[in-house]
Design a protein around this motif. Structure first.
Motif, PDB file in Angstrom:
ATOM      1  N   ALA A 123       0.830  -1.204   0.000  1.00 58.49           N
ATOM      2  CA  ALA A 123       0.000   0.000   0.000  1.00 58.49           C
ATOM      3  C   ALA A 123       0.867   1.258   0.000  1.00 58.49           C
ATOM      4  N   LEU A 124       0.327   2.298  -0.564  1.00 62.29           N
ATOM      5  CA  LEU A 124       0.933   3.621  -0.489  1.00 62.29           C
ATOM      6  C   LEU A 124       0.912   4.080   0.960  1.00 62.29           C
ATOM      7  N   THR A 125       1.980   4.721   1.410  1.00 61.81           N
ATOM      8  CA  THR A 125       2.028   5.226   2.778  1.00 61.81           C
ATOM      9  C   THR A 125       1.711   6.718   2.813  1.00 61.81           C
ATOM     10  N   LEU A 126       1.319   7.189   3.979  1.00 64.45           N
ATOM     11  CA  LEU A 126       1.059   8.611   4.157  1.00 64.45           C
ATOM     12  C   LEU A 126       2.334   9.406   3.867  1.00 64.45           C
ATOM     13  N   GLY A 127       3.475   8.889   4.281  1.00 64.24           N
ATOM     14  CA  GLY A 127       4.750   9.564   4.030  1.00 64.24           C
ATOM     15  C   GLY A 127       5.024   9.733   2.541  1.00 64.24           C
ATOM     16  N   GLU A 128       4.704   8.718   1.757  1.00 68.54           N
ATOM     17  CA  GLU A 128       4.895   8.818   0.306  1.00 68.54           C
ATOM     18  C   GLU A 128       3.962   9.861  -0.297  1.00 68.54           C
ATOM     19  N   LEU A 129       2.729   9.906   0.189  1.00 67.08           N
ATOM     20  CA  LEU A 129       1.787  10.908  -0.305  1.00 67.08           C
ATOM     21  C   LEU A 129       2.249  12.309   0.076  1.00 67.08           C
ATOM     22  N   GLU A 130       2.742  12.463   1.283  1.00 69.85           N
ATOM     23  CA  GLU A 130       3.286  13.760   1.724  1.00 69.85           C
ATOM     24  C   GLU A 130       4.482  14.167   0.859  1.00 69.85           C
ATOM     25  N   GLN A 131       5.341  13.206   0.551  1.00 67.85           N
ATOM     26  CA  GLN A 131       6.500  13.491  -0.296  1.00 67.85           C
ATOM     27  C   GLN A 131       6.046  13.935  -1.687  1.00 67.85           C
ATOM     28  N   ALA A 132       5.009  13.310  -2.211  1.00 66.65           N
ATOM     29  CA  ALA A 132       4.475  13.709  -3.523  1.00 66.65           C
ATOM     30  C   ALA A 132       3.956  15.145  -3.475  1.00 66.65           C
ATOM     31  N   LEU A 133       3.287  15.510  -2.385  1.00 66.09           N
ATOM     32  CA  LEU A 133       2.780  16.885  -2.255  1.00 66.09           C
ATOM     33  C   LEU A 133       3.922  17.897  -2.161  1.00 66.09           C
ATOM     34  N   THR A 134       4.964  17.539  -1.446  1.00 65.29           N
ATOM     35  CA  THR A 134       6.134  18.419  -1.347  1.00 65.29           C
ATOM     36  C   THR A 134       6.784  18.603  -2.715  1.00 65.29           C
ATOM     37  N   THR A 135       6.941  17.508  -3.445  1.00 60.27           N
ATOM     38  CA  THR A 135       7.530  17.561  -4.782  1.00 60.27           C
ATOM     39  C   THR A 135       6.658  18.383  -5.716  1.00 60.27           C
ATOM     40  N   LEU A 136       5.361  18.195  -5.642  1.00 57.26           N
ATOM     41  CA  LEU A 136       4.436  18.966  -6.466  1.00 57.26           C
ATOM     42  C   LEU A 136       4.530  20.454  -6.141  1.00 57.26           C
ATOM     43  N   ALA A 137       4.616  20.804  -4.882  1.00 59.64           N
ATOM     44  CA  ALA A 137       4.743  22.205  -4.482  1.00 59.64           C
ATOM     45  C   ALA A 137       6.026  22.819  -5.048  1.00 59.64           C
TER      46      ALA A 137
END
Length: 152
Positions: free
Chosen positions: A76-90
């Protein structure tokens, strides 16, 4: 007007001139479509083995690849990975409008767009999902992926 072949490469604006979502670009004409739409950066959420970038992509756009797991990954995708994606997107957003993609734009890239709507624009997860279904009908994240949105 798109040339033949471009019409199959669908770019959907989640937020006009901010965030777009769609499938992996696979040909130079897809890059042309992104450029014509005003996209300045590309966030790839799949591996190069899943969808190799077309030649010239990195010369035309600010690019970043962050491989997230999908339903085939066995985890499963982790919350940390989703947070990292948001940081990268920003970070990419500083370059201008960003095109977010995975292979087919059904799970990973719509999920990151949903997280952006929740985190950056204050939508509830359900409202974000209802909205994304309207602007990007192919949206189909897994229940476990959607559950992460309430943890943001």
């Amino acid at each position: 007007m798109p040339s033949p072949g471009q019409s199959r490469f669908r770019l959907d604006w989640v937020l006009v001139q901010e965030l777009a979502v769609g499938p992996a670009p696979r040909a130079e004409r897809h890059l042309d479509r992104l450029a014509d739409a005003g996209v300045m950066a590309v966030l790839s959420l799949c591996s190069e083995l899943e969808a190799p970038p077309p030649p010239g992509q990195e010369g035309r756009f600010a690019c970043c690849r962050l491989v997230l797991p999908d339903h085939r990954a066995g985890r499963a995708l982790t919350l940390g990975e989703l947070e990292q994606a948001l940081t990268t997107l920003a970070e990419l957003r500083q370059q201008g409008p960003v095109y977010v993609h995975c292979v087919a734009a059904m799970e990973r890239s719509p999920l990151v767009c949903l997280a952006w709507l929740v985190r950056r624009h204050g939508l509830t997860p359900q409202r974000a999902l209802d909205y994304l279904w309207q602007v990007h009908p192919g949206t189909n994240p897994l229940p476990g992926q959607l559950a992460l949105l309430s943890e943001l």
